[in-house]
Motif scaffolding. Structure first.
Motif, PDB file in Angstrom:
ATOM      1  N   PRO A   1      49.618-111.585 156.775  1.00 30.02           N
ATOM      2  CA  PRO A   1      50.791-112.413 157.099  1.00 30.02           C
ATOM      3  C   PRO A   1      51.018-113.512 156.069  1.00 30.02           C
ATOM      4  N   THR A   2      51.388-113.110 154.849  1.00 32.55           N
ATOM      5  CA  THR A   2      51.550-114.078 153.766  1.00 32.55           C
ATOM      6  C   THR A   2      53.006-114.428 153.486  1.00 32.55           C
ATOM      7  N   ASP A   3      53.948-113.636 153.998  1.00 29.31           N
ATOM      8  CA  ASP A   3      55.371-113.866 153.731  1.00 29.31           C
ATOM      9  C   ASP A   3      56.152-113.654 155.021  1.00 29.31           C
ATOM     10  N   SER A   4      56.786-114.707 155.488  1.00 26.03           N
ATOM     11  CA  SER A   4      57.507-114.628 156.764  1.00 26.03           C
ATOM     12  C   SER A   4      58.702-113.682 156.695  1.00 26.03           C
ATOM     13  N   GLY A   5      59.154-113.352 155.489  1.00 20.66           N
ATOM     14  CA  GLY A   5      60.303-112.474 155.346  1.00 20.66           C
ATOM     15  C   GLY A   5      59.937-111.002 155.263  1.00 20.66           C
ATOM     16  N   ILE A   6      58.650-110.696 155.316  1.00 20.69           N
ATOM     17  CA  ILE A   6      58.181-109.314 155.223  1.00 20.69           C
ATOM     18  C   ILE A   6      57.442-108.951 156.503  1.00 20.69           C
ATOM     19  N   SER A   7      57.692-107.769 157.013  1.00 26.31           N
ATOM     20  CA  SER A   7      57.072-107.348 158.269  1.00 26.31           C
ATOM     21  C   SER A   7      55.654-106.836 158.022  1.00 26.31           C
ATOM     22  N   TRP A   8      54.702-107.757 158.006  1.00 32.16           N
ATOM     23  CA  TRP A   8      53.312-107.317 157.858  1.00 32.16           C
ATOM     24  C   TRP A   8      52.880-106.523 159.091  1.00 32.16           C
ATOM     25  N   GLN A   9      53.555-106.778 160.209  1.00 39.45           N
ATOM     26  CA  GLN A   9      53.237-106.030 161.430  1.00 39.45           C
ATOM     27  C   GLN A   9      53.526-104.540 161.239  1.00 39.45           C
ATOM     28  N   GLY A  10      54.701-104.240 160.665  1.00 34.48           N
ATOM     29  CA  GLY A  10      55.047-102.852 160.403  1.00 34.48           C
ATOM     30  C   GLY A  10      54.109-102.216 159.397  1.00 34.48           C
ATOM     31  N   HIS A  11      53.701-102.993 158.389  1.00 34.49           N
ATOM     32  CA  HIS A  11      52.765-102.492 157.382  1.00 34.49           C
ATOM     33  C   HIS A  11      51.406-102.179 158.005  1.00 34.49           C
ATOM     34  N   LEU A  12      50.897-103.124 158.787  1.00 33.74           N
ATOM     35  CA  LEU A  12      49.579-102.966 159.393  1.00 33.74           C
ATOM     36  C   LEU A  12      49.552-101.778 160.347  1.00 33.74           C
ATOM     37  N   PHE A  13      50.535-101.707 161.231  1.00 35.32           N
ATOM     38  CA  PHE A  13      50.543-100.610 162.191  1.00 35.32           C
ATOM     39  C   PHE A  13      50.923 -99.283 161.531  1.00 35.32           C
ATOM     40  N   GLY A  14      51.664 -99.338 160.438  1.00 33.00           N
ATOM     41  CA  GLY A  14      51.917 -98.129 159.676  1.00 33.00           C
ATOM     42  C   GLY A  14      50.622 -97.582 159.101  1.00 33.00           C
ATOM     43  N   LEU A  15      49.798 -98.471 158.542  1.00 33.41           N
ATOM     44  CA  LEU A  15      48.502 -98.070 158.002  1.00 33.41           C
ATOM     45  C   LEU A  15      47.627 -97.464 159.101  1.00 33.41           C
ATOM     46  N   ILE A  16      47.599 -98.127 160.244  1.00 36.13           N
ATOM     47  CA  ILE A  16      46.834 -97.607 161.381  1.00 36.13           C
ATOM     48  C   ILE A  16      47.362 -96.234 161.792  1.00 36.13           C
ATOM     49  N   GLY A  17      48.681 -96.103 161.811  1.00 33.30           N
ATOM     50  CA  GLY A  17      49.291 -94.828 162.161  1.00 33.30           C
ATOM     51  C   GLY A  17      48.910 -93.718 161.188  1.00 33.30           C
ATOM     52  N   GLY A  18      48.805 -94.055 159.911  1.00 34.35           N
ATOM     53  CA  GLY A  18      48.410 -93.065 158.914  1.00 34.35           C
ATOM     54  C   GLY A  18      46.982 -92.591 159.110  1.00 34.35           C
TER      55      GLY A  18
END
Length: 204
Positions: free
Chosen positions: A166-183
């Motif tokens: 969570p380093t940039d409020s304008g980027i969805s780190w949530q989507g990135h993190l759960f995307g990685l988990i999904g992969g």
């Protein structure tokens, strides 16, 4: 002998062609949708995910195909082309299942924990998922070639992992993190079945 070798090569070439057509078509669809979005005054932005609203669950899948401007889409295009093609080389059907798992897990993660009043869309969750899938697939299927491919992917795209923080409020780190988990989950769920009488799994 020669016939068998040629058949294998033809099969590999056919899979590569099918993978290329699929992922180029996928990315082309994203560009068409963004062009429609721009022409309609960003009307398609409503398909993004607004968290913890029950009605927004229907946007979990569509949100992965929408972007907030061409700059956003351009940033996702090349990694999606590369990682999507590599993931689809093992079969179009398997890729579609993998992509579906990633998109759903990433979208649900955004829906659950994204900040209130936010609107999240884009293919980056899928990109992070394909990255994780390619890293894990070789170990799950016990394929040396896929482990080597995953290593190459890690070398070139390893910096993606910073995107789960969570380093940039304008980027969805949530989507990135759960995307990685999904992969990672997709690699496990789509693992090649092993015969019950095959004994201890071997690397191949």
């Amino acid at each position: 002998m020669a016939k068998g070798s040629g058949g294998t090569g033809s099969t590999g070439g056919a899979k590569a062609l099918a993978a290329g057509k699929l992922i180029v078509g996928w990315v082309a669809l994203l560009w068409v949708l963004e062009a429609v979005d721009q022409a309609s005054g960003n009307a398609l932005d409503s398909f993004g995910i607004q968290p913890r609203r029950v009605g927004e669950l229907v946007d979990v899948i569509p949100s992965a195909f929408m972007h907030f401007g061409f700059e956003h889409l351009i940033a996702n295009t090349l990694p999606l082309l590369v990682l999507g093609f590599l993931a689809a080389l093992r079969g179009v059907g398997r890729f579609l299942v993998v992509a579906a798992i990633i998109v759903v897990v990433s979208g649900l993660g955004v829906w659950l924990i994204a900040p209130e009043h936010s609107n999240t869309a884009g293919a980056s969750g899928l990109i992070f998922g394909l990255f994780g899938y390619l890293l894990a697939r070789g170990f799950v299927d016990r394929r040396i070639t896929d482990v080597a491919l995953g290593t190459v992917v890690a070398v070139f795209y390893g910096s993606l992992l910073w995107g789960v923080l969570p380093t940039d409020s304008g980027i969805s780190w949530q989507g990135h993190l759960f995307g990685l988990i999904g992969g990672l989950l997709a690699a496990r769920l789509t693992a090649e079945p092993r015969r019950l009488d095959a004994g201890k799994p071997a690397w191949h």
